[in-house]
Design an enzyme around this catalytic site. Structure first.
Site, PDB file in Angstrom:
ATOM      1  N   LYS A 176      44.221  -4.522  17.982  1.00 29.10           N
ATOM      2  CA  LYS A 176      43.024  -3.786  17.567  1.00 29.10           C
ATOM      3  C   LYS A 176      41.832  -4.728  17.541  1.00 29.10           C
ATOM      4  CE  LYS A 176      40.798  -2.663  13.803  1.00 29.10           C
ATOM      5  NZ  LYS A 176      39.461  -2.645  14.412  1.00 29.10           N
ATOM      6  N   GLU A 179      35.747  -2.907  16.108  1.00 31.22           N
ATOM      7  CA  GLU A 179      35.078  -1.699  16.603  1.00 31.22           C
ATOM      8  C   GLU A 179      33.674  -2.022  17.106  1.00 31.22           C
ATOM      9  OE1 GLU A 179      36.107  -2.474  13.628  1.00 31.22           O
ATOM     10  OE2 GLU A 179      34.976  -1.533  12.003  1.00 31.22           O
ATOM     11  N   GLY A 229      39.330 -12.504  10.573  1.00 33.05           N
ATOM     12  CA  GLY A 229      38.179 -11.730  10.122  1.00 33.05           C
ATOM     13  C   GLY A 229      37.678 -12.247   8.792  1.00 33.05           C
ATOM     14  N   GLY A 230      37.126 -11.360   7.994  1.00 26.51           N
ATOM     15  CA  GLY A 230      36.508 -11.761   6.736  1.00 26.51           C
ATOM     16  C   GLY A 230      37.524 -11.898   5.604  1.00 26.51           C
ATOM     17  N   THR A 233      38.694  -8.548   3.827  1.00 33.17           N
ATOM     18  CA  THR A 233      39.672  -7.776   4.598  1.00 33.17           C
ATOM     19  C   THR A 233      41.016  -8.509   4.618  1.00 33.17           C
ATOM     20  OG1 THR A 233      37.843  -7.042   5.979  1.00 33.17           O
ATOM     21  CG2 THR A 233      40.035  -6.562   6.778  1.00 33.17           C
ATOM     22  N   GLY A 234      40.975  -9.826   4.743  1.00 32.34           N
ATOM     23  CA  GLY A 234      42.214 -10.612   4.749  1.00 32.34           C
ATOM     24  C   GLY A 234      42.998 -10.420   3.457  1.00 32.34           C
ATOM     25  N   GLU A 251      43.255 -15.761   9.367  1.00 30.72           N
ATOM     26  CA  GLU A 251      42.205 -16.782   9.535  1.00 30.72           C
ATOM     27  C   GLU A 251      40.914 -16.137   9.070  1.00 30.72           C
ATOM     28  OE1 GLU A 251      39.197 -18.048  10.622  1.00 30.72           O
ATOM     29  OE2 GLU A 251      39.605 -18.794  12.660  1.00 30.72           O
ATOM     30  N   CYS A 285      33.496 -19.215  13.072  1.00 31.60           N
ATOM     31  CA  CYS A 285      34.189 -19.462  11.800  1.00 31.60           C
ATOM     32  C   CYS A 285      34.162 -20.936  11.430  1.00 31.60           C
ATOM     33  CB  CYS A 285      35.610 -18.927  11.858  1.00 31.60           C
ATOM     34  SG  CYS A 285      36.528 -19.435  13.312  1.00 31.60           S
ATOM     35  N   GLU A 386      30.154 -17.653   2.865  1.00 31.62           N
ATOM     36  CA  GLU A 386      29.985 -17.644   4.314  1.00 31.62           C
ATOM     37  C   GLU A 386      28.902 -16.622   4.701  1.00 31.62           C
ATOM     38  OE1 GLU A 386      33.129 -17.866   7.865  1.00 31.62           O
ATOM     39  OE2 GLU A 386      32.998 -15.874   7.007  1.00 31.62           O
TER      40      GLU A 386
HETATM   41  O1  TXE Z   1      34.887  -8.438   9.198  1.00 34.68           O
HETATM   42  P1  TXE Z   1      36.198  -7.639   8.988  1.00 34.68           P
HETATM   43  P2  TXE Z   1      33.381  -7.914   9.285  1.00 34.68           P
HETATM   44  C1  TXE Z   1      33.378 -12.945   8.223  1.00 34.68           C
HETATM   45  C2  TXE Z   1      31.870 -13.118   8.265  1.00 34.68           C
HETATM   46  C3  TXE Z   1      31.396 -11.705   8.273  1.00 34.68           C
HETATM   47  C4  TXE Z   1      32.402 -11.054   7.364  1.00 34.68           C
HETATM   48  C5  TXE Z   1      32.546  -9.585   7.501  1.00 34.68           C
HETATM   49  O2  TXE Z   1      31.437 -13.769   7.109  1.00 34.68           O
HETATM   50  O3  TXE Z   1      30.093 -11.569   7.804  1.00 34.68           O
HETATM   51  O4  TXE Z   1      33.628 -11.666   7.705  1.00 34.68           O
HETATM   52  O5  TXE Z   1      32.637  -9.234   8.871  1.00 34.68           O
HETATM   53  C6  TXE Z   1      39.299  -5.002  10.943  1.00 34.68           C
HETATM   54  N1  TXE Z   1      42.771  -3.027   7.759  1.00 34.68           N
HETATM   55  N2  TXE Z   1      33.989 -13.068   9.536  1.00 34.68           N
HETATM   56  O6  TXE Z   1      33.135  -6.878   8.246  1.00 34.68           O
HETATM   57  O7  TXE Z   1      35.950  -6.315   8.329  1.00 34.68           O
HETATM   58  C7  TXE Z   1      37.990  -4.730  11.627  1.00 34.68           C
HETATM   59  O8  TXE Z   1      37.984  -3.442  12.185  1.00 34.68           O
HETATM   60  C8  TXE Z   1      42.921  -3.527   8.995  1.00 34.68           C
HETATM   61  C9  TXE Z   1      34.730 -14.263   9.770  1.00 34.68           C
HETATM   62  O9  TXE Z   1      33.092  -7.552  10.666  1.00 34.68           O
HETATM   63  O10 TXE Z   1      37.138  -8.570   8.349  1.00 34.68           O
HETATM   64  C10 TXE Z   1      37.945  -5.866  12.625  1.00 34.68           C
HETATM   65  O11 TXE Z   1      38.773  -5.566  13.731  1.00 34.68           O
HETATM   66  N3  TXE Z   1      41.914  -4.026   9.709  1.00 34.68           N
HETATM   67  C11 TXE Z   1      35.536 -14.176  10.980  1.00 34.68           C
HETATM   68  C12 TXE Z   1      38.569  -7.020  11.838  1.00 34.68           C
HETATM   69  O12 TXE Z   1      39.284  -6.409  10.781  1.00 34.68           O
HETATM   70  C13 TXE Z   1      40.691  -3.989   9.173  1.00 34.68           C
HETATM   71  C14 TXE Z   1      35.029 -13.443  12.124  1.00 34.68           C
HETATM   72  C15 TXE Z   1      37.556  -8.006  11.246  1.00 34.68           C
HETATM   73  O13 TXE Z   1      36.627  -7.296  10.495  1.00 34.68           O
HETATM   74  C16 TXE Z   1      40.465  -3.455   7.888  1.00 34.68           C
HETATM   75  C17 TXE Z   1      34.288 -12.263  11.748  1.00 34.68           C
HETATM   76  C18 TXE Z   1      41.584  -2.969   7.165  1.00 34.68           C
HETATM   77  N4  TXE Z   1      41.467  -2.479   5.940  1.00 34.68           N
HETATM   78  C19 TXE Z   1      33.781 -12.126  10.485  1.00 34.68           C
HETATM   79  N5  TXE Z   1      39.131  -3.558   7.621  1.00 34.68           N
HETATM   80  C20 TXE Z   1      36.322 -15.387  11.350  1.00 34.68           C
HETATM   81  N6  TXE Z   1      37.377 -15.710  10.602  1.00 34.68           N
HETATM   82  O14 TXE Z   1      36.053 -16.013  12.350  1.00 34.68           O
HETATM   83  C21 TXE Z   1      38.551  -4.128   8.700  1.00 34.68           C
HETATM   84  N7  TXE Z   1      39.479  -4.388   9.635  1.00 34.68           N
END
Ligand code: TXE
Length: 493
Positions: A176, A179, A229-230, A233-234, A251, A285, A386
């Site tokens: 996935k 989006e 991701g963030g 969410t992690g 990560e 990141c 961040e």
């Molecule tokens: O990330 P999300 P967002 C950080 C950066 C950014 C913040 C938020 O600080 O401002 O995170 O970004 C999916 N169950 N990073 O909101 O939401 C989502 O659809 C399953 C650091 O865009 O974490 C996308 O595919 N999946 C980072 C993915 O998670 C879910 C890179 C990441 O989105 C979900 C990007 C759920 N409940 C942002 N909710 C890095 N580590 O490099 C969301 N997603």
């Protein structure tokens, strides 16, 4: 995409079951560049079921290693064949410069090549149990159905860091992408199909995490979740997955220090501190967002940075003259602006940037200029949290111990940089820093063969390197007695 089905389930391209779609926006000018299918919960459940069936009943998990390796090599070939097309999609979708997108495709290719080699040489282990009649082996097997969730800053690259080892290990998966940036992943899954990935082994759904999260992560059919991701969410995914005791690797970004001692080589230090934070408009990141600089050189060093930062050419990533593109979306720019406002209200001293560019050519895009704050300390949110934008904070130190203390004074731990011409000090400081990657007199580089991942709240698990493959494997101990005999414990008397 644009009428063609974009969800790939069980080897078939399908539309979303409820007809849902999403417009994909070019952040450089706000234009809609594609309309893609937006999966519903039922689509994600179908995708997991397809991956489950392909794992439980399909041939892929037991396919000989040489065949799996050959498939990874074919994928690498196709990536290079379609490099330009993929790079253009990535640039139009994320805003990053075309030069950077091309590098991403090369990096992705190298990851597939690396795992093509590694899966062939990672050997099982024979253990001596002290009994010549026993053959004891520790073998690796694919972990099962994997859910691979990627972010928007390096869409193709982050997804490939997951797909390559998952395929190499013999797993099946549901991918996935974010989006916000699904285009390169859709194109890539078409390539995987062309390369001969068997039906059901790779499934693709795109859509909002809030809608698809439950099907993908709160699901007993899933054996492993790899998420980038963030932090918020992690945390959610880790919590939900714990209910099923599903293995999770996450990560979650960083707040990465770049420590500059007074004896550091000047030109490369200025240049790499600048690149380390402003490349891809800071949406990295491992961006070196915290400059921690020795007091004796701090004023001159920061002045040199400001001068260079003001010369960075922002523009559409498709324009070869652009050195950096826009932020990924208007929504993300709003987050960056909120962080800047908080920094100013908390007393950080704005040296450059800090407001939207006034150039009319940039007005339609979500551009934000390189921004530098001096006079920062850990009490400020801009130093702790961040931002994921082109924001550099400056902190100063007077001793090595203080530099190490500042560098470790973060709840994250993804990456750090150290710059000094004193080799012994360099070694002391890199060993003392609690971060997953530490660069000494360099910044930002990585290789497919070395592990990538975070300490502390930057996450757990590793990608790349042998550990990146091991994440997708279960370990099984096979104890084989070639001369069966009774245990002799219960006498029967
Ligand atoms: O990330 P999300 P967002 C950080 C950066 C950014 C913040 C938020 O600080 O401002 O995170 O970004 C999916 N169950 N990073 O909101 O939401 C989502 O659809 C399953 C650091 O865009 O974490 C996308 O595919 N999946 C980072 C993915 O998670 C879910 C890179 C990441 O989105 C979900 C990007 C759920 N409940 C942002 N909710 C890095 N580590 O490099 C969301 N997603």
């Amino acid at each position: 995409m644009n009428g063609e089905p974009d969800l790939f389930v069980g080897g078939t391209w399908v539309h979303a079951c409820d007809g849902g779609t999403r417009d994909v926006v070019n952040p450089a000018d706000g234009s809609v560049i594609a309309t893609v299918d937006e999966a519903a919960d039922a689509d994600a459940r179908d995708a997991v079921r397809a991956a489950r069936a392909a794992f439980d009943d399909g041939a892929w998990p037991a396919t000989p290693v040489a065949e799996r390796a050959a498939l990874l090599d074919r994928i690498a070939d196709l990536l290079q064949r379609d490099k330009e097309e993929l790079a253009v999609l990535e640039t139009r979708d994320t805003g990053k410069t075309l030069a950077e997108s091309r590098i991403d495709v090369d990096d992705v290719t190298s990851v597939f090549r690396y795992y093509a080699k590694l899966v062939g040489v990672e050997a099982d282990r024979v253990v001596d149990v002290g009994d010549p009649t026993v053959i004891s082996r520790v073998v690796r097997e694919p972990i099962g159905v994997c859910v691979l969730i990627a972010p928007w800053n390096y869409p193709l690259l982050q997804m490939s860091w997951k797909i390559a080892p998952a395929l190499g290990a013999g797993c099946t998966m549901v991918a996935k992408p974010s989006e916000v940036t699904p285009l390169s992943t859709i194109a890539f899954v078409h390539l995987l199909e062309e390369a001969g990935v068997p039906p059901g082994v790779v499934n693709l759904v795109q859509g909002s995490g809030a809608v698809l999260g439950a099907a993908l992560t709160d699901n007993a059919d899933v054996d492993f979740i790899s998420f980038t991701g963030g932090l918020a969410t992690g945390r959610t995914i880790s919590r939900v997955a714990a209910e099923h005791v599903t293995k999770v690797a996450v990560e979650l970004g960083g707040k990465n220090p770049h420590i500059v001692f007074a004896d550091a080589e000047w030109e490369s230090s200025v240049d790499q501190v600048l690149t380390g934070v402003f490349l891809h408009s800071g949406q990295v990141c491992s961006a070196g967002t915290r400059l921690i600089v020795e007091e004796s050189i701090a004023d001159d060093f920061v002045a040199a940075l400001v001068e260079r930062a003001e010369k960075i050419r922002m523009g559409d990533g498709m324009d070869p003259a652009s050195e950096t593109g826009p932020l990924v979306s208007e929504q993300h720019r709003a987050k960056v602006e909120a962080h800047v406002a908080t920094a100013i209200s908390e007393g950080a001293k704005l040296l450059t940037g800090g407001s939207r560019p006034t150039d009319p050519a940039l007005a339609a895009g979500s551009f934000y200029p390189p921004t530098i704050f001096d006079g920062c300390d850990r009490s400020m949110a801009i130093v702790r949290e961040e931002t994921f934008g082109p924001i550099l904070t400056v902190e100063r130190f007077t001793s090595e111990a203080e530099a190490i203390g500042l560098g470790n004074d973060t709840e994250y731990g993804l990456a750090a940089g150290v710059r000094t011409s004193d080799a012994a000090r360099g070694e002391r400081v890199v060993r003392a820093l609690r971060h997953g990657t530490v660069w000494l007199n360099d910044f930002g580089y990585y290789t497919a063969a070395a592990e990538w991942g975070g300490f502390r709240k930057s996450g757990n698990g590793r990608e790349l390197g042998p550990t990146g493959l091991a994440e997708y494997q279960e370990i099984k101990h096979i104890w084989h007695n070639t001369a069966p005999k009774s245990a002799g414990w219960f006498t029967g008397e």
